[in-house]
Scaffold this motif. Structure first.
Motif, PDB file in Angstrom:
ATOM      1  N   MET A  79      -7.401  -8.111   4.228  1.00  4.74           N
ATOM      2  CA  MET A  79      -8.046  -7.142   3.332  1.00  4.74           C
ATOM      3  C   MET A  79      -7.301  -5.813   3.417  1.00  4.74           C
ATOM      4  SD  MET A  79     -12.108  -7.811   4.074  1.00  4.74           S
ATOM      5  CE  MET A  79     -11.983  -6.844   5.553  1.00  4.74           C
ATOM      6  N   ASP A  80      -7.279  -5.080   2.287  1.00  9.46           N
ATOM      7  CA  ASP A  80      -6.579  -3.787   2.250  1.00  9.46           C
ATOM      8  C   ASP A  80      -7.077  -2.827   3.321  1.00  9.46           C
ATOM      9  OD1 ASP A  80      -4.845  -4.497   0.266  1.00  9.46           O
ATOM     10  OD2 ASP A  80      -5.858  -3.374  -1.331  1.00  9.46           O
ATOM     11  N   GLN A  81      -8.391  -2.793   3.563  1.00 11.50           N
ATOM     12  CA  GLN A  81      -8.947  -1.883   4.576  1.00 11.50           C
ATOM     13  C   GLN A  81      -8.377  -2.205   5.960  1.00 11.50           C
ATOM     14  OE1 GLN A  81     -13.059  -2.560   5.529  1.00 11.50           O
ATOM     15  NE2 GLN A  81     -13.292  -0.588   6.544  1.00 11.50           N
ATOM     16  N   VAL A  82      -8.280  -3.488   6.272  1.00 13.85           N
ATOM     17  CA  VAL A  82      -7.762  -3.911   7.571  1.00 13.85           C
ATOM     18  C   VAL A  82      -6.258  -3.627   7.647  1.00 13.85           C
ATOM     19  CG1 VAL A  82      -7.441  -5.891   9.114  1.00 13.85           C
ATOM     20  CG2 VAL A  82      -9.574  -5.641   7.826  1.00 13.85           C
ATOM     21  N   LYS A  83      -5.539  -3.907   6.559  1.00  9.99           N
ATOM     22  CA  LYS A  83      -4.091  -3.654   6.527  1.00  9.99           C
ATOM     23  C   LYS A  83      -3.814  -2.162   6.684  1.00  9.99           C
ATOM     24  CE  LYS A  83      -1.842  -4.612   2.702  1.00  9.99           C
ATOM     25  NZ  LYS A  83      -1.029  -5.277   1.655  1.00  9.99           N
ATOM     26  N   GLU A  84      -4.573  -1.333   6.002  1.00 12.09           N
ATOM     27  CA  GLU A  84      -4.395   0.124   6.122  1.00 12.09           C
ATOM     28  C   GLU A  84      -4.663   0.586   7.553  1.00 12.09           C
ATOM     29  OE1 GLU A  84      -2.957   3.436   5.324  1.00 12.09           O
ATOM     30  OE2 GLU A  84      -3.286   2.274   3.509  1.00 12.09           O
ATOM     31  N   ALA A  85      -5.699   0.051   8.172  1.00 13.19           N
ATOM     32  CA  ALA A  85      -6.012   0.404   9.565  1.00 13.19           C
ATOM     33  C   ALA A  85      -4.883  -0.032  10.499  1.00 13.19           C
ATOM     34  CB  ALA A  85      -7.328  -0.245   9.986  1.00 13.19           C
TER      35      ALA A  85
ATOM     36  N   ILE B 126       0.804  -1.217   0.000  1.00 11.14           N
ATOM     37  CA  ILE B 126       0.000   0.000   0.000  1.00 11.14           C
ATOM     38  C   ILE B 126       0.840   1.270   0.000  1.00 11.14           C
ATOM     39  CG2 ILE B 126      -1.697   1.346   1.314  1.00 11.14           C
ATOM     40  CD1 ILE B 126      -2.830  -1.312   2.318  1.00 11.14           C
TER      41      ILE B 126
ATOM     42  N   TYR C 113     -13.471  -4.277  11.787  1.00 13.62           N
ATOM     43  CA  TYR C 113     -13.586  -3.960  10.358  1.00 13.62           C
ATOM     44  C   TYR C 113     -14.274  -5.137   9.681  1.00 13.62           C
ATOM     45  CZ  TYR C 113     -10.144  -0.504  11.629  1.00 13.62           C
ATOM     46  OH  TYR C 113      -9.488   0.532  12.244  1.00 13.62           O
TER      47      TYR C 113
ATOM     48  N   SER D 216      -2.027   2.306  10.110  1.00  9.72           N
ATOM     49  CA  SER D 216      -2.337   3.630  10.667  1.00  9.72           C
ATOM     50  C   SER D 216      -2.064   3.622  12.166  1.00  9.72           C
ATOM     51  CB  SER D 216      -3.792   4.008  10.408  1.00  9.72           C
ATOM     52  OG  SER D 216      -3.985   4.256   9.043  1.00  9.72           O
TER      53      SER D 216
END
Length: 183
Positions: A26-32, A4, A168, A35
């Motif tokens: 999942m990308d959303q979980v990885k991004e979180a 990412i 998430y 962060s």
């Protein structure tokens, strides 16, 4: 599946076929997850336990971690991790340990700033490894676990206490940090 952010941003990563061995984050979980770790990644020594394709450790390296140890018992996963590290041009800062998580933790000499745990869902592996893992963490370290949203984790692991939980979709991220004494 892609990296990412960071020096390997946009690099495609190979995933293992099927979900019996691995289940990519999942990308959303990885991004979180990243962060949460944003200010702790620079020069960190990272452990990617139950590494699967290695995507979490590779993301950490791409974002500035100094080194990462990837642990997975499956030969196919180890080969994919090595190929992904080569594709992301991060292999020089990585080591792949071909063994069970418990065996690695029993013999490990390193101390880690960040531990990333994303084991297969439904196998209740995190409670079994947390006590030994806590003993390998630096005092300012953080343990980050991804589980199914309804999986219960212990309130403490050694001197590390459950710090926060984030949900998430079907996934849950739980962080553990050492209690800091008031000064």
């Amino acid at each position: 599946m892609r990296v990412i952010a960071g020096e390997a941003r946009g690099r495609r990563l190979e995933a293992l076929p099927g979900t019996e061995i691995t289940r990519p984050t999942m990308d959303q979980v990885k991004e979180a997850m990243f962060s949460i770790l944003h200010f702790e990644l620079a020069e960190a020594v990272v452990l990617d336990l139950f590494a699967g394709s290695g995507q979490l450790g590779i993301e950490a390296l791409s974002r500035g971690a100094k080194q990462c140890v990837f642990v997975d018992r499956e030969r196919a996963a180890q080969e994919v991790i090595r190929r992904n590290l080569a594709a992301a041009k991060l292999a020089d800062r990585a080591r792949v340990a071909a063994m069970e998580a418990q065996s690695f933790l029993l013999g490990a000499r390193e101390r880690f700033d960040i531990a990333l745990l994303d084991p297969p869902y439904g196998e209740n592996l995190i409670p079994a490894v947390l006590p030994k893992l806590a003993g390998l963490m630096k005092d300012t370290g953080v343990i980050v676990c991804e589980t199914e949203k309804n999986e219960e984790l212990p309130e403490a692991a050694g001197e590390f206490l459950l710090h926060r939980t984030y949900r998430y979709g079907k996934a849950k991220i739980t962080t553990y940090r050492k209690r800091q004494e008031e000064e």
